[in-house]
Design a protein around this motif. Structure first.
Motif, PDB file in Angstrom:
ATOM      1  N   GLY A   1     -14.794  54.547 -24.785  1.00  0.00           N
ATOM      2  CA  GLY A   1     -15.330  55.517 -25.724  1.00  0.00           C
ATOM      3  C   GLY A   1     -16.628  56.107 -25.229  1.00  0.00           C
ATOM      4  O   GLY A   1     -17.328  55.535 -24.387  1.00  0.00           O
ATOM      5  N   ASP A   2     -16.985  57.262 -25.779  1.00  0.00           N
ATOM      6  CA  ASP A   2     -18.203  57.947 -25.373  1.00  0.00           C
ATOM      7  C   ASP A   2     -19.427  57.136 -25.788  1.00  0.00           C
ATOM      8  O   ASP A   2     -19.556  56.732 -26.944  1.00  0.00           O
ATOM      9  CB  ASP A   2     -18.248  59.334 -26.014  1.00  0.00           C
ATOM     10  CG  ASP A   2     -18.977  60.335 -25.138  1.00  0.00           C
ATOM     11  OD1 ASP A   2     -18.996  60.130 -23.919  1.00  0.00           O
ATOM     12  OD2 ASP A   2     -19.497  61.313 -25.689  1.00  0.00           O
ATOM     13  N   GLY A   3     -20.316  56.860 -24.843  1.00  0.00           N
ATOM     14  CA  GLY A   3     -21.530  56.122 -25.123  1.00  0.00           C
ATOM     15  C   GLY A   3     -21.378  54.624 -25.098  1.00  0.00           C
ATOM     16  O   GLY A   3     -22.327  53.908 -25.425  1.00  0.00           O
ATOM     17  N   VAL A   4     -20.209  54.091 -24.720  1.00  0.00           N
ATOM     18  CA  VAL A   4     -19.983  52.645 -24.653  1.00  0.00           C
ATOM     19  C   VAL A   4     -20.290  52.191 -23.223  1.00  0.00           C
ATOM     20  O   VAL A   4     -19.400  51.988 -22.399  1.00  0.00           O
ATOM     21  CB  VAL A   4     -18.547  52.275 -25.053  1.00  0.00           C
ATOM     22  CG1 VAL A   4     -18.375  50.752 -25.060  1.00  0.00           C
ATOM     23  CG2 VAL A   4     -18.193  52.863 -26.398  1.00  0.00           C
TER      24      VAL A   4
ATOM     25  N   THR B   1     -11.668  51.027 -14.445  1.00  0.00           N
ATOM     26  CA  THR B   1     -12.931  51.557 -13.949  1.00  0.00           C
ATOM     27  C   THR B   1     -13.428  50.700 -12.796  1.00  0.00           C
ATOM     28  O   THR B   1     -13.134  49.504 -12.713  1.00  0.00           O
ATOM     29  CB  THR B   1     -14.019  51.586 -15.043  1.00  0.00           C
ATOM     30  OG1 THR B   1     -14.238  50.248 -15.513  1.00  0.00           O
ATOM     31  CG2 THR B   1     -13.620  52.487 -16.184  1.00  0.00           C
TER      32      THR B   1
ATOM     33  N   TYR C   1     -26.667  55.095 -23.503  1.00  0.00           N
ATOM     34  CA  TYR C   1     -25.327  54.518 -23.402  1.00  0.00           C
ATOM     35  C   TYR C   1     -25.362  52.991 -23.452  1.00  0.00           C
ATOM     36  O   TYR C   1     -24.362  52.357 -23.780  1.00  0.00           O
ATOM     37  CB  TYR C   1     -24.642  54.939 -22.097  1.00  0.00           C
ATOM     38  CG  TYR C   1     -24.281  56.403 -21.999  1.00  0.00           C
ATOM     39  CD1 TYR C   1     -24.369  57.252 -23.104  1.00  0.00           C
ATOM     40  CD2 TYR C   1     -23.836  56.938 -20.794  1.00  0.00           C
ATOM     41  CE1 TYR C   1     -24.035  58.586 -22.999  1.00  0.00           C
ATOM     42  CE2 TYR C   1     -23.507  58.273 -20.677  1.00  0.00           C
ATOM     43  CZ  TYR C   1     -23.613  59.100 -21.788  1.00  0.00           C
ATOM     44  OH  TYR C   1     -23.282  60.420 -21.672  1.00  0.00           O
TER      45      TYR C   1
ATOM     46  N   VAL D   1     -24.454  62.496 -15.000  1.00  0.00           N
ATOM     47  CA  VAL D   1     -23.041  62.344 -15.335  1.00  0.00           C
ATOM     48  C   VAL D   1     -22.301  63.409 -14.560  1.00  0.00           C
ATOM     49  O   VAL D   1     -22.596  64.594 -14.688  1.00  0.00           O
ATOM     50  CB  VAL D   1     -22.793  62.509 -16.839  1.00  0.00           C
ATOM     51  CG1 VAL D   1     -21.322  62.334 -17.146  1.00  0.00           C
ATOM     52  CG2 VAL D   1     -23.615  61.502 -17.620  1.00  0.00           C
TER      53      VAL D   1
ATOM     54  N   HIS E   1     -13.473  56.962 -20.924  1.00  0.00           N
ATOM     55  CA  HIS E   1     -13.193  57.952 -21.966  1.00  0.00           C
ATOM     56  C   HIS E   1     -13.195  59.372 -21.399  1.00  0.00           C
ATOM     57  O   HIS E   1     -12.329  60.183 -21.725  1.00  0.00           O
ATOM     58  CB  HIS E   1     -14.231  57.825 -23.077  1.00  0.00           C
ATOM     59  CG  HIS E   1     -14.108  58.872 -24.149  1.00  0.00           C
ATOM     60  ND1 HIS E   1     -13.090  58.859 -25.070  1.00  0.00           N
ATOM     61  CD2 HIS E   1     -14.879  59.962 -24.428  1.00  0.00           C
ATOM     62  CE1 HIS E   1     -13.226  59.899 -25.883  1.00  0.00           C
ATOM     63  NE2 HIS E   1     -14.302  60.580 -25.512  1.00  0.00           N
ATOM     64  N   ARG E   2     -14.169  59.674 -20.566  1.00  0.00           N
ATOM     65  CA  ARG E   2     -14.320  61.036 -20.054  1.00  0.00           C
ATOM     66  C   ARG E   2     -13.462  61.313 -18.819  1.00  0.00           C
ATOM     67  O   ARG E   2     -13.312  62.458 -18.416  1.00  0.00           O
ATOM     68  CB  ARG E   2     -15.783  61.294 -19.702  1.00  0.00           C
ATOM     69  CG  ARG E   2     -16.713  61.240 -20.910  1.00  0.00           C
ATOM     70  CD  ARG E   2     -18.119  61.633 -20.504  1.00  0.00           C
ATOM     71  NE  ARG E   2     -19.032  61.635 -21.653  1.00  0.00           N
ATOM     72  CZ  ARG E   2     -20.297  62.005 -21.590  1.00  0.00           C
ATOM     73  NH1 ARG E   2     -20.816  62.408 -20.442  1.00  0.00           N
ATOM     74  NH2 ARG E   2     -21.058  61.984 -22.676  1.00  0.00           N
TER      75      ARG E   2
ATOM     76  N   VAL F   1     -19.723  58.186 -14.259  1.00  0.00           N
ATOM     77  CA  VAL F   1     -20.940  58.159 -15.066  1.00  0.00           C
ATOM     78  C   VAL F   1     -21.976  57.347 -14.306  1.00  0.00           C
ATOM     79  O   VAL F   1     -21.747  56.184 -13.970  1.00  0.00           O
ATOM     80  CB  VAL F   1     -20.676  57.551 -16.454  1.00  0.00           C
ATOM     81  CG1 VAL F   1     -21.990  57.356 -17.202  1.00  0.00           C
ATOM     82  CG2 VAL F   1     -19.734  58.437 -17.255  1.00  0.00           C
TER      83      VAL F   1
ATOM     84  N   THR G   1     -17.729  54.857 -21.118  1.00  0.00           N
ATOM     85  CA  THR G   1     -17.886  56.309 -21.101  1.00  0.00           C
ATOM     86  C   THR G   1     -17.085  56.930 -19.968  1.00  0.00           C
ATOM     87  O   THR G   1     -16.423  57.967 -20.148  1.00  0.00           O
ATOM     88  CB  THR G   1     -19.373  56.676 -20.956  1.00  0.00           C
ATOM     89  OG1 THR G   1     -20.115  56.019 -21.980  1.00  0.00           O
ATOM     90  CG2 THR G   1     -19.575  58.169 -21.063  1.00  0.00           C
TER      91      THR G   1
ATOM     92  N   SER H   1     -21.682  52.369 -19.271  1.00  0.00           N
ATOM     93  CA  SER H   1     -21.237  53.276 -18.208  1.00  0.00           C
ATOM     94  C   SER H   1     -19.719  53.274 -18.086  1.00  0.00           C
ATOM     95  O   SER H   1     -19.085  54.328 -17.962  1.00  0.00           O
ATOM     96  CB  SER H   1     -21.867  52.871 -16.870  1.00  0.00           C
ATOM     97  OG  SER H   1     -23.269  52.950 -16.913  1.00  0.00           O
TER      98      SER H   1
END
Length: 732
Positions: free
Chosen positions: A218-221, A275, A244, A4, A229-230, A234, A226, A223
């Motif tokens: 969201g985190d962990g949804v 994305t 994930y 990541v 969200h971040r 990723v 995530t 690639s």
């Protein structure tokens, strides 16, 4: 394996994280390779590091072995046979942009090279080996393709093609450009940035696209969720084992997906646009090439999405407010004014004039030059306030100065108060300010400061207009600077193709003249040269290359340098001209195919004048002007150069007695036109020379001829380059 990392769009001012770095990661640098081979087995004696890197790295970096043991794959591709031929015949072999597969199996790679195989000889003239010299052109081919595809996408964006078409085309381009199979997906963020919607995924199955349409950021949804969200890239190298993908693993397996690298698509203000994902059917970690490609096209997607959103916003504004249409008209008029000419200073002055009084009563434009701020433009209702505003120069590194802060941050600053720091604010009645950065590829090179007086205030509408106008002005100023730079480069290159100065020639007065056509962006095709030979002889030439620009410059250099190189080695002008013709006929197609007209000669100064032998190859006939200013044509025949193996030229000998002159000129003079379209012609050339002042001199002849042409054309711009070379015998 999972990594990541933060691979957002390149941010202004961050070294090593811009478009140039990504292009270097994609295409590297052109690599020159060299190897020395010995004997009929082509034993590798020595090679440079680039050669070993090109053929497979350290495991192949050994000398003392036949090349076939290093690279057995070359046998079937015919390259060993070429080496055999060079060794057997002693003649060089050259290849251009030749494809070669290096390595074998999973490690094989396709590459392209320009190369030359040269024989190596011992003192007795026997072939002892082969020398390999080459330049890898793989990166050039990739760069050309990426550039063309990028240009096509940007043209679509500029034409405001539908966003779905742009994204679909972009996905296809990446899938085609990637060396390994890749499936591309673009998801678009909702207005609140909480969910991702299907944008484009031409190679993913429909059931997969439908299933992930609307996933949460969201985190962990996965690639993409995530990464959204971040706000960071990723990289999931193995979907089957990564947490994930717990909720999507079966879906990915059904679609045949094993790896997913997702990059957030961010707007210039950092907000989420969507994305950009690259899927693979086998577990795989990215290389620098993959990451660079992702960044470049994430930026392209951001541009397309932002342009799409901007257009939607514009259309909505037009529907809601009549004022929005006035805004567009204002920007259009301002843009037209900014693009009026190609002078950067005038462009920024027009920027100030466009802003005041439409956006604010007062405007000042400052730029950074050599580490200092320079106020380059102002606009005010009257001369007194304009002079007062122009007299104030901000301090580049002052913490209490708004201009200095905006230069440092690259972010607009607005306030309903007088600017901080010293200035003529009270005398001007300033009550508020808006300072907007002027950006060139993300770097701040100046500011535009709008000043309020009285009841005037800045609202969001004015700020948006000012920033948009500043963006357009920045682009126009950049274009003006690039134009000026191109003109300078063209003039410098043209100067390099002509004599730096007229040489001192014993027994001769030499004069030259050159006047290019147009504004100076293209290199002209006319040239001349005078240079010494052995035994007191001198060579001279004047010619005209078909065409203009870089190709003409290449041909001009080829003719001049070939003549200079072979003239001391060959018996006379005919042999030199034939050598020049061979060089032109043998040049690569990429170096131009245009013909050349030429007069080349050699002369020897004597007490009785100048003994001349010359060749005329398709050029305007030379003229002789005797001491009484009688003009006669030198009769010599020959074909154009660069079109046939034999130019059929024949030498012509003549003697110039003291005060007699030989004049060579290009057709730019005879084809110069009067305002009514009539050409100057050869008769007027002879009349101008016959009427030149006495005593005869090279400079006087040139002045008489060029003055006559200038008077004939009425001083209008010429359509073709003009060049003249004069040799006058002095008998000294």
């Amino acid at each position: 394996m999972t990594r990541v990392s933060g691979l957002n769009q390149p941010q202004p001012g961050r070294p090593g994280d811009g478009p140039d770095d990504d292009l270097r990661a994609l295409f590297g640098h052109s690599t020159a390779v060299f190897a020395s081979l010995a004997g009929p087995a082509h034993m590798l004696e020595s090679a440079n590091p680039a050669f070993f890197a090109a053929i497979g790295g350290p495991e192949r970096a050994r000398t003392g072995l036949p090349l076939t043991e290093h690279m057995p794959e070359l046998v079937e591709q015919g390259f060993i046979a070429l080496l055999d031929r060079v060794y057997r015949t002693g003649q060089s072999v050259t290849g251009r942009d030749r494809r070669v597969v290096l390595g074998s199996g999973a490690d094989a790679r396709e590459a392209f090279f320009d190369f030359t195989y040269e024989p190596r000889f011992d003192a007795g003239g026997n072939v002892t080996g082969v020398r390999v010299i080459g330049v890898e052109t793989t990166q050039v081919r990739q760069a050309q393709r990426l550039t063309a595809e990028q240009a096509a996408l940007l043209e679509q964006i500029a034409r405001q093609a539908p966003l779905a078409d742009v994204l679909h085309g972009m996905a296809r381009v990446i899938e085609d450009l990637s060396p390994d199979e890749v499936l591309v997906s673009v998801l678009l963020a909702d207005a609140d940035g909480r969910h991702l919607r299907h944008g484009a995924a031409p190679s993913l199955p429909d059931f997969y696209n439908q299933a992930i349409d609307g996933i949460a950021a969201g985190d962990g949804v996965g690639s993409c969720g995530t990464a959204a969200h971040r706000r960071q890239s990723v990289i999931v190298s193995d979907i089957a084992t990564h947490e994930y993908w717990d909720d999507f693993r079966e879906l990915a397996e059904k679609a045949g997906l094993a790896a997913c690298w997702s990059t957030p698509v961010l707007a210039r203000d950092g907000s989420l646009l969507g994305t950009f994902a690259m899927y693979h059917r086998t577990p795989r970690s990215p290389q620098d090439y993959d990451l660079a490609l992702a960044r470049i096209f994430a930026g392209t997607a951001a541009l397309a999405i932002e342009r799409h959103q901007a257009e939607q916003a514009r259309q909505a504004a037009e529907a809601r407010e009549k004022a929005a249409r006035a805004d567009l008209a204002f920007l259009l008029d301002a843009s037209t004014s900014l693009a009026h000419d190609l002078d950067a200073t005038q462009t920024l002055q027009r920027l100030a004039d466009a802003c005041a009084p439409t956006l604010a009563p007062l405007c000042a434009v400052d730029v950074v030059e050599s580490g200092r701020v320079r106020r380059i433009a102002t606009a005010a209702p009257d001369g007194e306030r304009a002079a007062l505003l122009a007299s104030h120069i901000p301090v580049y590194d002052a913490a209490d100065d708004a201009v200095a802060r905006v230069l440092a941050s690259g972010v607009s600053e607005v306030a309903r108060r007088t600017p901080t720091g010293p200035g003529p604010w009270h005398a001007l009645g300033v009550t508020g300010y808006l300072c907007v950065p002027l950006l060139d590829r993300g770097s701040t090179f100046g500011t535009m400061t709008l000043l309020s007086v009285g009841d005037h205030t800045f609202d969001g509408h004015t700020v948006a207009l000012a920033e948009e106008l500043a963006r357009r002005a920045s682009a126009a100023a950049r274009n003006a600077r690039q134009y000026t730079h191109r003109v300078t480069l063209a003039r410098d290159l043209q100067a390099g193709l002509l004599l730096p100065g007229v040489p001192d020639v014993p027994g001769a007065d030499v004069g030259t003249y050159y006047h290019p056509a147009g504004e100076g962006l293209d290199i002209g095709g006319d040239f001349y040269d005078v240079f010494p030979l052995r035994d007191g002889r001198w060579a001279f030439m004047l010619g005209d290359v078909c065409g203009r620009g870089a190709t003409a410059a290449t041909t001009t250099a080829l003719v001049r340098h070939t003549a200079r190189a072979v003239a001391p080695l060959l018996p006379g002008p005919q042999a030199v001209v034939e050598a020049v013709n061979r060089a032109l006929c043998d040049r690569p197609g990429s170096h131009g195919t245009g013909f050349v007209t030429l007069v080349y000669g050699q002369f020897t100064p004597t007490p009785e004048g100048l003994d001349i032998e010359l060749i005329r190859a398709g050029h305007t006939a030379p003229l002789v002007i005797d001491a009484g200013h009688t003009v006669r044509t030198v009769d010599a025949s020959g074909l154009l150069l660069g079109v046939a193996p034999d130019p059929h030229v024949s030498p012509r000998r003549l003697q110039l007695r003291p005060n007699e002159s030989l004049l060579l000129y290009t057709d730019g003079l005879t084809e110069a036109r009067a305002p009514d379209g009539e050409q100057f012609g050869e008769v007027r050339v002879a009349q101008a020379l016959a009427g030149s002042p006495r005593p005869p001199a090279a400079g006087r002849l040139i002045d008489s001829l060029t003055d006559a042409v200038h008077a004939f054309t009425g001083g209008h711009d010429i359509d073709d380059d003009q060049a003249v070379l004069v040799l006058t015998a002095t008998g000294e």
